[in-house]
Design a protein around this motif. Structure first.
Motif, short mmCIF file in Angstrom:
data_model
loop_
_atom_site.label_atom_id
_atom_site.label_comp_id
_atom_site.label_asym_id
_atom_site.label_seq_id
_atom_site.Cartn_x
_atom_site.Cartn_y
_atom_site.Cartn_z
N THR A 82 0.80 -1.22 0.00
CA THR A 82 0.00 0.00 0.00
C THR A 82 0.84 1.28 0.00
O THR A 82 0.32 2.36 -0.28
CB THR A 82 -0.94 0.03 1.21
OG1 THR A 82 -0.17 -0.06 2.42
CG2 THR A 82 -1.93 -1.13 1.16
N SER A 83 2.13 1.17 0.32
CA SER A 83 2.98 2.36 0.34
C SER A 83 4.45 1.95 0.35
O SER A 83 4.81 0.96 1.00
CB SER A 83 2.68 3.23 1.57
OG SER A 83 3.57 4.34 1.64
N THR A 96 10.63 2.13 3.88
CA THR A 96 9.47 1.73 4.67
C THR A 96 8.43 1.15 3.71
O THR A 96 7.98 1.83 2.79
CB THR A 96 8.86 2.91 5.43
OG1 THR A 96 9.85 3.49 6.29
CG2 THR A 96 7.67 2.47 6.27
N ASP A 98 4.72 -0.60 3.47
CA ASP A 98 3.46 -0.89 4.14
C ASP A 98 2.63 -1.82 3.28
O ASP A 98 2.64 -1.73 2.04
CB ASP A 98 2.66 0.40 4.38
CG ASP A 98 3.34 1.31 5.39
OD1 ASP A 98 4.01 0.79 6.31
OD2 ASP A 98 3.21 2.54 5.26
N GLU A 105 -2.70 -4.97 8.99
CA GLU A 105 -1.81 -4.12 8.22
C GLU A 105 -0.40 -4.32 8.74
O GLU A 105 -0.18 -4.57 9.92
CB GLU A 105 -2.23 -2.64 8.29
CG GLU A 105 -2.33 -2.06 9.68
CD GLU A 105 -2.86 -0.63 9.65
OE1 GLU A 105 -3.01 -0.07 8.55
OE2 GLU A 105 -3.12 -0.09 10.75
N GLU A 107 3.99 -3.28 8.48
CA GLU A 107 5.01 -2.29 8.15
C GLU A 107 6.38 -2.89 8.40
O GLU A 107 6.66 -3.40 9.48
CB GLU A 107 4.84 -1.02 8.97
CG GLU A 107 5.88 0.06 8.64
CD GLU A 107 5.70 1.33 9.45
OE1 GLU A 107 5.15 2.31 8.90
OE2 GLU A 107 6.10 1.33 10.62
N LYS A 109 10.67 -1.98 7.87
CA LYS A 109 11.68 -0.97 7.56
C LYS A 109 13.00 -1.67 7.29
O LYS A 109 13.37 -2.62 7.98
CB LYS A 109 11.83 0.01 8.72
CG LYS A 109 10.62 0.94 8.92
CD LYS A 109 10.86 1.88 10.09
CE LYS A 109 9.67 2.82 10.30
NZ LYS A 109 9.61 3.87 9.26
N ASN A 122 2.99 -5.44 12.83
CA ASN A 122 1.64 -5.59 12.26
C ASN A 122 0.61 -5.33 13.34
O ASN A 122 0.89 -5.46 14.53
CB ASN A 122 1.45 -6.97 11.63
CG ASN A 122 1.40 -8.07 12.66
OD1 ASN A 122 0.35 -8.35 13.24
ND2 ASN A 122 2.54 -8.71 12.91
N GLU A 169 2.53 6.03 -3.60
CA GLU A 169 1.26 5.93 -2.89
C GLU A 169 0.11 5.82 -3.90
O GLU A 169 0.33 5.84 -5.11
CB GLU A 169 1.06 7.16 -1.99
CG GLU A 169 2.12 7.31 -0.90
CD GLU A 169 1.95 8.57 -0.09
OE1 GLU A 169 1.70 8.44 1.12
OE2 GLU A 169 2.05 9.67 -0.67
#
Length: 206
Positions: A82-83, A96, A98, A105, A107, A109, A122, A169
Motif C-alpha cells: 500500500t505504500s 518503509t 506498508d 496491516e 510495516e 523498515k 503488524n 502511494e
C-alpha cells in the motif's frame, strides 16, 4: 642576628615559590578549560553537520526498493503493498514498506545501505477497513511504473532543490510518486503519475 636574617630570606623565597606555583596552576586550569571549550565546540559542530539532509537524487544504495518489496512479500505473502518510501531516519537511509491483507496491516523498515531489517510490525485492521476494504482502496499498481530516479529527475525540472524523500502511494485509484524537495527552508511536494511521470501537482508545505 644572622639566623633571623636567614629565616626571613628563606621565608621570602618560599612565599615567592608558592606564588609562582599558584600562577602556573591557574594557567594550567585556564588552558584545560580552553581545551575543553574547543573540544565541546568541535563536537557541537560535528553534531550539527550530521543533521543535514542528504540529496537522494542520483544516490546509490546497496538495496533497491524492489529488493525491499520482494523481502516484504516473501515474509507476508498474502498481503498487497500500500505504500513504499525512502527517507532518512536518525542518520540512516530507510525503506518503509506498508502492506495489508484482509485482517491486518503490516510495516517493515530496511536499512538501504546494509539491507538489515530494522522493523517488522503488524496490527489488526479496524472493522471498517477489514475484509478486503482497505486493500481494495489502497493497493498499489506497480506494473510498468517508472523508477524513483526517473521520478526525481522530472520533479527537479519542476522544482529545483534537494530531494529529501520519495514515496509511492495511491489516491483515487491512481498510483503516483510523491517527491519531497527542499528549496532553502521551503519544502515542496511534487506528485507525478507513476507510469507517465505527468506532473499531477506541486504544493508548498506550510
Amino acid at each position: 642576628m644572622w639566623k633571623k636574617i636567614s629565616v626571613i630570606a628563606m621565608t621570602t623565597v618560599m612565599v615567592g615559590t608558592l606564588a609562582a606555583c599558584g600562577d602556573d596552576d591557574a594557567k594550567d586550569n585556564n588552558n584545560s578549560n580552553n581545551t575543553q571549550q574547543t573540544t565541546d565546540s568541535g563536537t557541537n559542530s560535528n553534531s550539527n553537520s550530521n543533521t543535514s539532509t542528504t540529496d537522494l537524487n542520483n544516490k546509490k544504495f546497496s538495496m533497491s526498493y524492489t529488493d525491499a518489496v520482494e523481502i516484504f512479500k516473501n515474509k507476508h505473502p498474502e498481503t498487497d503493498i500500500t505504500s513504499i518510501e525512502l527517507s532518512q531516519e536518525l542518520g540512516k537511509f530507510v525503506y518503509t514498506i506498508d502492506g495489508v491483507d484482509d485482517s491486518n496491516e503490516f510495516e517493515m523498515k530496511f536499512d538501504a545501505d546494509t539491507k538489515a531489517i530494522l522493523q517488522d510490525n503488524n496490527e489488526k485492521l479496524d472493522a471498517e477497513d477489514a475484509n478486503g476494504k482497505e486493500r481494495a482502496n489502497e493497493k498499489l499498481d506497480l506494473t510498468g511504473i517508472k523508477t524513483p530516479q526517473e521520478a526525481m529527475t522530472v520533479a527537479l525540472k519542476q522544482q529545483a532543490g534537494t530531494v529529501k524523500e520519495w514515496t509511492i502511494e495511491r489516491e483515487l485509484n491512481q498510483t503516483y510518486f510523491s517527491v519531497q524537495i527542499m528549496n532553502g527552508n521551503q519544502e515542496v511536494e511534487v506528485k507525478l503519475d507513476s507510469k507517465t511521470l505527468e506532473v499531477l501537482s506541486t504544493e508548498q508545505d506550510d
